[in-house]
Design a protein around this motif. Structure first.
Motif, mmCIF file in Angstrom:
data_model
loop_
_atom_site.group_PDB
_atom_site.id
_atom_site.type_symbol
_atom_site.label_atom_id
_atom_site.label_comp_id
_atom_site.label_asym_id
_atom_site.label_seq_id
_atom_site.Cartn_x
_atom_site.Cartn_y
_atom_site.Cartn_z
ATOM 1 N N GLY A 16 57.410 32.604 53.814
ATOM 2 C CA GLY A 16 58.529 31.667 53.794
ATOM 3 C C GLY A 16 59.527 31.978 52.696
ATOM 4 O O GLY A 16 59.416 32.983 51.982
ATOM 5 N N SER A 17 60.512 31.078 52.563
ATOM 6 C CA SER A 17 61.606 31.286 51.608
ATOM 7 C C SER A 17 61.849 30.030 50.778
ATOM 8 O O SER A 17 61.579 28.911 51.225
ATOM 9 C CB SER A 17 62.912 31.633 52.351
ATOM 10 N N ARG A 19 64.886 28.738 47.540
ATOM 11 C CA ARG A 19 65.996 29.095 46.665
ATOM 12 C C ARG A 19 65.932 28.243 45.414
ATOM 13 O O ARG A 19 65.971 27.009 45.495
ATOM 14 C CB ARG A 19 67.347 28.901 47.346
ATOM 15 N N ARG A 66 63.155 41.582 48.241
ATOM 16 C CA ARG A 66 62.763 40.257 48.730
ATOM 17 C C ARG A 66 63.526 39.141 48.017
ATOM 18 O O ARG A 66 63.809 38.103 48.623
ATOM 19 C CB ARG A 66 61.259 40.045 48.526
ATOM 20 N N PHE A 67 63.819 39.323 46.758
ATOM 21 C CA PHE A 67 64.509 38.299 45.962
ATOM 22 C C PHE A 67 65.936 38.750 45.680
ATOM 23 O O PHE A 67 66.204 39.945 45.507
ATOM 24 C CB PHE A 67 63.803 38.087 44.624
ATOM 25 N N THR A 68 66.846 37.767 45.597
ATOM 26 C CA THR A 68 68.234 38.049 45.261
ATOM 27 C C THR A 68 68.721 37.047 44.230
ATOM 28 O O THR A 68 68.604 35.837 44.432
ATOM 29 C CB THR A 68 69.132 37.967 46.500
ATOM 30 N N GLN A 81 67.283 33.514 45.297
ATOM 31 C CA GLN A 81 66.843 33.406 46.682
ATOM 32 C C GLN A 81 65.579 34.228 46.842
ATOM 33 O O GLN A 81 65.590 35.440 46.590
ATOM 34 C CB GLN A 81 67.927 33.912 47.628
ATOM 35 N N MET A 82 64.511 33.585 47.275
ATOM 36 C CA MET A 82 63.215 34.256 47.400
ATOM 37 C C MET A 82 62.789 34.247 48.859
ATOM 38 O O MET A 82 62.571 33.172 49.443
ATOM 39 C CB MET A 82 62.171 33.542 46.538
ATOM 40 N N ASN A 83 62.706 35.408 49.467
ATOM 41 C CA ASN A 83 62.293 35.566 50.854
ATOM 42 C C ASN A 83 60.954 36.291 50.926
ATOM 43 O O ASN A 83 60.541 36.950 49.974
ATOM 44 C CB ASN A 83 63.352 36.344 51.635
ATOM 45 N N SER A 84 60.305 36.185 52.055
ATOM 46 C CA SER A 84 59.025 36.868 52.289
ATOM 47 C C SER A 84 58.055 36.615 51.137
ATOM 48 O O SER A 84 57.441 37.546 50.590
ATOM 49 C CB SER A 84 59.259 38.378 52.461
ATOM 50 N N LEU A 85 57.925 35.363 50.780
ATOM 51 C CA LEU A 85 57.072 35.024 49.643
ATOM 52 C C LEU A 85 55.614 35.378 49.903
ATOM 53 O O LEU A 85 55.120 35.245 51.038
ATOM 54 C CB LEU A 85 57.207 33.540 49.314
ATOM 55 N N ASP A 89 53.263 35.608 44.361
ATOM 56 C CA ASP A 89 54.504 35.107 43.758
ATOM 57 C C ASP A 89 54.315 33.714 43.153
ATOM 58 O O ASP A 89 55.217 33.202 42.492
ATOM 59 C CB ASP A 89 55.622 35.039 44.802
#
Length: 123
Positions: A16-17, A19, A66-68, A81-85, A89
């Protein structure tokens, strides 16, 4: 005075993601380097990402792709922004500000810290 306030943490399933947001509630500034760090139970605080005032960025290898990290100078806010947690993490995430122009991963460079926000990625 710099006062950093994080928000946006929570519990998500792996993959999941989330922010995270970090707002400076104190004196306005636009020339600081902003960073995100995290600390898992029983582990040392580690670098996640940083953003310079000009927009340059730096990421830890573990989160690259994965993170921006991004920022809104008008709102005096920086985001993560954290994706594909992943379960690894899971940690308390801290926002930090440095008066140095260097976009670096060293904890000692950062002068101001937020209180932290919990991020949990369940498997």
């Amino acid at each position: 005075q710099v006062q950093l306030v994080e928000s946006g943490g929570g519990l998500v399933q792996a993959g999941g993601s989330l922010r995270l947001s970090c707002a400076n509630a104190g004196r306005t500034f636009s020339s600081y380097t902003m960073g995100w760090f995290r600390q898992a139970p029983g582990k040392e605080r580690e670098f996640v990402a940083a953003r310079g005032w000009s927009g340059s960025t730096l990421y830890a290898d573990s989160v690259k792709g994965r993170f921006t990290i991004s920022g809104n100078n008008a709102k005096n806010t920086v985001y993560l922004q954290m994706n594909s947690l992943k379960p690894e993490d899971t940690a308390v995430y801290y926002c930090a500000a440095s008066s140095s122009y260097r976009v670096g991963p060293s904890i000692g460079q950062y002068d101001y810290w937020g209180q932290g926000t919990q991020v949990t990625a369940s498997s």
